[in-house]
Motif scaffolding. Structure first.
Motif, PDB file in Angstrom:
ATOM      1  N   ARG A 297       3.029   9.920  -2.624  1.00  0.00           N
ATOM      2  CA  ARG A 297       2.491  11.262  -2.531  1.00  0.00           C
ATOM      3  C   ARG A 297       2.470  11.678  -1.069  1.00  0.00           C
ATOM      4  O   ARG A 297       2.120  10.893  -0.192  1.00  0.00           O
ATOM      5  CB  ARG A 297       1.067  11.335  -3.108  1.00  0.00           C
ATOM      6  CG  ARG A 297       0.989  11.154  -4.606  1.00  0.00           C
ATOM      7  CD  ARG A 297      -0.456  11.258  -5.096  1.00  0.00           C
ATOM      8  NE  ARG A 297      -1.069  12.536  -4.725  1.00  0.00           N
ATOM      9  CZ  ARG A 297      -2.099  12.652  -3.891  1.00  0.00           C
ATOM     10  NH1 ARG A 297      -2.620  11.575  -3.303  1.00  0.00           N
ATOM     11  NH2 ARG A 297      -2.612  13.837  -3.615  1.00  0.00           N
ATOM     12  N   TRP A 298       2.836  12.950  -0.830  1.00  0.00           N
ATOM     13  CA  TRP A 298       2.834  13.484   0.536  1.00  0.00           C
ATOM     14  C   TRP A 298       1.985  14.747   0.575  1.00  0.00           C
ATOM     15  O   TRP A 298       2.107  15.618  -0.283  1.00  0.00           O
ATOM     16  CB  TRP A 298       4.266  13.818   0.983  1.00  0.00           C
ATOM     17  CG  TRP A 298       5.159  12.624   1.031  1.00  0.00           C
ATOM     18  CD1 TRP A 298       6.052  12.220   0.076  1.00  0.00           C
ATOM     19  CD2 TRP A 298       5.232  11.652   2.075  1.00  0.00           C
ATOM     20  NE1 TRP A 298       6.682  11.074   0.459  1.00  0.00           N
ATOM     21  CE2 TRP A 298       6.192  10.689   1.694  1.00  0.00           C
ATOM     22  CE3 TRP A 298       4.595  11.501   3.295  1.00  0.00           C
ATOM     23  CZ2 TRP A 298       6.533   9.601   2.476  1.00  0.00           C
ATOM     24  CZ3 TRP A 298       4.916  10.412   4.089  1.00  0.00           C
ATOM     25  CH2 TRP A 298       5.877   9.485   3.688  1.00  0.00           C
ATOM     26  N   ASN A 299       1.122  14.812   1.563  1.00  0.00           N
ATOM     27  CA  ASN A 299       0.342  16.030   1.747  1.00  0.00           C
ATOM     28  C   ASN A 299       1.238  17.168   2.211  1.00  0.00           C
ATOM     29  O   ASN A 299       2.253  16.944   2.889  1.00  0.00           O
ATOM     30  CB  ASN A 299      -0.768  15.797   2.772  1.00  0.00           C
ATOM     31  CG  ASN A 299      -1.819  14.825   2.271  1.00  0.00           C
ATOM     32  OD1 ASN A 299      -2.131  14.801   1.079  1.00  0.00           O
ATOM     33  ND2 ASN A 299      -2.359  14.009   3.161  1.00  0.00           N
ATOM     34  N   GLU A 300       0.870  18.385   1.861  1.00  0.00           N
ATOM     35  CA  GLU A 300       1.675  19.546   2.224  1.00  0.00           C
ATOM     36  C   GLU A 300       1.372  20.008   3.653  1.00  0.00           C
ATOM     37  O   GLU A 300       0.304  19.736   4.199  1.00  0.00           O
ATOM     38  CB  GLU A 300       1.394  20.692   1.243  1.00  0.00           C
ATOM     39  CG  GLU A 300       1.810  20.385  -0.190  1.00  0.00           C
ATOM     40  CD  GLU A 300       1.517  21.546  -1.120  1.00  0.00           C
ATOM     41  OE1 GLU A 300       0.920  22.549  -0.644  1.00  0.00           O
ATOM     42  OE2 GLU A 300       1.878  21.448  -2.302  1.00  0.00           O
TER      43      GLU A 300
ATOM     44  N   GLY B 267       0.652  10.294   2.169  1.00  0.00           N
ATOM     45  CA  GLY B 267       1.128  10.319   3.540  1.00  0.00           C
ATOM     46  C   GLY B 267       1.036  11.716   4.117  1.00  0.00           C
ATOM     47  O   GLY B 267       1.137  12.713   3.401  1.00  0.00           O
ATOM     48  N   ALA B 268       0.846  11.791   5.423  1.00  0.00           N
ATOM     49  CA  ALA B 268       0.810  13.085   6.102  1.00  0.00           C
ATOM     50  C   ALA B 268       2.192  13.727   6.063  1.00  0.00           C
ATOM     51  O   ALA B 268       3.224  13.037   6.101  1.00  0.00           O
ATOM     52  CB  ALA B 268       0.343  12.905   7.543  1.00  0.00           C
TER      53      ALA B 268
ATOM     54  N   GLY C 234       0.835  -1.196   0.000  1.00  0.00           N
ATOM     55  CA  GLY C 234       0.000   0.000   0.000  1.00  0.00           C
ATOM     56  C   GLY C 234       0.867   1.242   0.000  1.00  0.00           C
ATOM     57  O   GLY C 234       2.039   1.198   0.382  1.00  0.00           O
ATOM     58  N   GLY C 235       0.261   2.370  -0.407  1.00  0.00           N
ATOM     59  CA  GLY C 235       1.029   3.605  -0.475  1.00  0.00           C
ATOM     60  C   GLY C 235       0.367   4.778   0.212  1.00  0.00           C
ATOM     61  O   GLY C 235       0.787   5.915   0.023  1.00  0.00           O
ATOM     62  N   GLY C 236      -0.651   4.506   1.043  1.00  0.00           N
ATOM     63  CA  GLY C 236      -1.356   5.571   1.732  1.00  0.00           C
ATOM     64  C   GLY C 236      -0.869   5.766   3.153  1.00  0.00           C
ATOM     65  O   GLY C 236       0.128   5.173   3.594  1.00  0.00           O
ATOM     66  N   GLN C 237      -1.595   6.586   3.902  1.00  0.00           N
ATOM     67  CA  GLN C 237      -1.198   6.916   5.261  1.00  0.00           C
ATOM     68  C   GLN C 237      -1.080   5.685   6.138  1.00  0.00           C
ATOM     69  O   GLN C 237      -0.117   5.549   6.901  1.00  0.00           O
ATOM     70  CB  GLN C 237      -2.210   7.898   5.864  1.00  0.00           C
ATOM     71  CG  GLN C 237      -1.983   8.238   7.331  1.00  0.00           C
ATOM     72  CD  GLN C 237      -0.739   9.072   7.576  1.00  0.00           C
ATOM     73  OE1 GLN C 237      -0.165   9.618   6.625  1.00  0.00           O
ATOM     74  NE2 GLN C 237      -0.328   9.182   8.823  1.00  0.00           N
ATOM     75  N   SER C 238      -2.032   4.778   6.057  1.00  0.00           N
ATOM     76  CA  SER C 238      -1.987   3.583   6.900  1.00  0.00           C
ATOM     77  C   SER C 238      -0.740   2.758   6.620  1.00  0.00           C
ATOM     78  O   SER C 238      -0.059   2.292   7.545  1.00  0.00           O
ATOM     79  CB  SER C 238      -3.250   2.745   6.678  1.00  0.00           C
ATOM     80  OG  SER C 238      -3.213   1.565   7.446  1.00  0.00           O
TER      81      SER C 238
END
Length: 418
Positions: A206-209, A265-266, A177-181
């Protein structure tokens, strides 16, 4: 027979119960408060939402997260993540103050009966209600990629299976997986000394700003407003207008719900992952087999080719897929009467009522209808107020919308689309 049975005691169930009680309904609320947050998320995790967007909902707004933190002598700030343990404690505090009638029993089955529903609890008890609000969270919908299904739990698990990652200290783990979890699980594993790698389908993470300051010049706010789901007008639409989102064409709603706020990700997690966790982007698992000491994974690369990897355990942090067939808490005859959209998710009306009169749904299972806000705590306020209005409307209508087939004198009504 009670007016409303609320099944589930997470953020959505507790918020619905608070609003229903304030509306004067005869309510029964069954569930263990914040069970998912306490038993299915590893210690050390944080919320991705801002503290001011993480309130459970009561009609008067008395039991907010900031009120609880002030009571505890803890300060929460914008752009600083809220610890999971603190949020779980907040939910329990909310339940104690806003939902004192909560019964810590688990419902194992909900079935239709004439005039309403019958619920069976884990201790063999039964109760009846004219309407039911099903707020079971995301756990029933855990999604594991097909190549990994059917393998022993000792070798393959879902990210929601773990309240602790301690048993993986001396093992090699692959997180899919590639999300926050996925990324936060990998960071926690690496920080405890586990050999961990991440397989992500996307070519890059991808990372959130970092969110901008809460207080800023009006013209900056006008260009990119804050919302419960992040900054920007699109996120503000998802967060604040689920009622308008519900009126979009079905295909648009389903597509947007599955893609919006996708894997990322955060910002505060990035330094804990980069250069500390092995990342293999652009790969997906196409086959898996048990071998001595663990698993052998065959992977395909997005741009051709592939490879073979060995690992001691796979944690699938691959999200959730809410479909009617996974609502196992509902009796088979009740599931069979639920209309579903093209993506398999149950259809809900403008007030969260399913196609079966009197059965209301809340939480992630309604994201296809009301948008990505339903996957976050922020969506609980809109859901609670709207759903309780729908319950009151259904109670006033009585069995009008139900149709008993000719020749039947009892049993469940057939659902009529509305």
């Amino acid at each position: 027979m009670h007016d409303l049975l609320v099944v589930g005691a997470g953020p959505y169930g507790l918020s619905i119960a608070s609003h229903a009680t304030a509306a004067g309904l005869d309510v029964r609320v069954l569930g263990r408060p914040m069970q998912t947050w306490r038993e299915h998320m590893p210690r050390g995790m944080f919320l991705t939402s801002e503290p001011w967007a993480s309130d459970l909902s009561d009609p008067e707004g008395r039991w907010r997260l900031d009120v609880f933190c002030a009571f505890r002598g803890v300060e929460v700030r914008h752009a600083e993540p809220t610890p999971l343990e603190l949020f779980a404690e907040y939910g329990t505090w909310f339940a104690r103050n806003a939902v004192p009638m909560l019964e810590q029993r688990t419902v194992t089955r909900v079935a239709p009966r004439t005039g309403g529903f019958e619920a069976v609890t884990e201790d063999g008890g039964t109760l009846t209600a004219r309407t039911v609000a099903l707020a079971v969270g995301a756990l029933p919908f855990a999604e594991i990629p097909a190549p990994l299904r059917g393998l022993p739990p000792a070798l393959v698990s879902h990210s929601s299976d773990h309240a602790s990652l301690d048993r993986f200290r001396d093992r090699g783990v692959t997180v899919v997986g590639g999300g926050q979890s996925a990324l936060e699980t990998a960071a926690l594993l690496a920080e405890q000394g586990t050999r961990v790698r991440v397989l992500a389908v996307a070519d890059r993470l991808r990372w959130n700003e970092v969110p901008p300051p809460r207080e800023r010049p009006w013209w900056r706010s006008a260009r990119s407003p804050h919302s419960g789901l992040g900054t920007g007008w699109r996120n503000a639409f998802y967060a604040e207008r689920p009622d308008l989102y519900r009126r979009l064409p079905e295909r648009t709603r389903a597509r947007t719900a599955s893609r919006a706020l996708g894997p990322a990700g955060a910002w505060w997690l990035r330094e804990r992952v980069e250069h500390r966790v092995e990342i293999l982007p652009g790969r997906r698992v196409v086959a898996a087999e048990e071998v001595p000491g663990g698993l052998r994974l065959t992977t395909a690369v997005r741009r051709g080719g592939g490879g073979v990897l060995e690992t001691g355990h796979v944690i699938a942090a691959t999200g959730f897929r809410a479909t009617v067939d996974r609502l196992r808490l509902l009796s088979p005859e009740l599931r069979a009467l639920l209309a579903a959209g093209a993506d398999g998710a149950p259809e809900v009306g403008l007030e969260f009522e399913s196609s079966y009169p009197g059965l209301f749904l809340a939480g992630p299972v309604t994201a296809a209808g009301f948008g990505p806000a339903m996957r976050f705590v922020h969506g609980a306020a809109f859901t609670a107020g709207t759903l309780v209005r729908g319950v009151r409307r259904r109670l006033r209508a009585g069995p009008a919308g139900w149709r008993i087939p000719a020749g039947r004198t009892g049993g469940a009504p057939h659902a009529v689309r509305h």
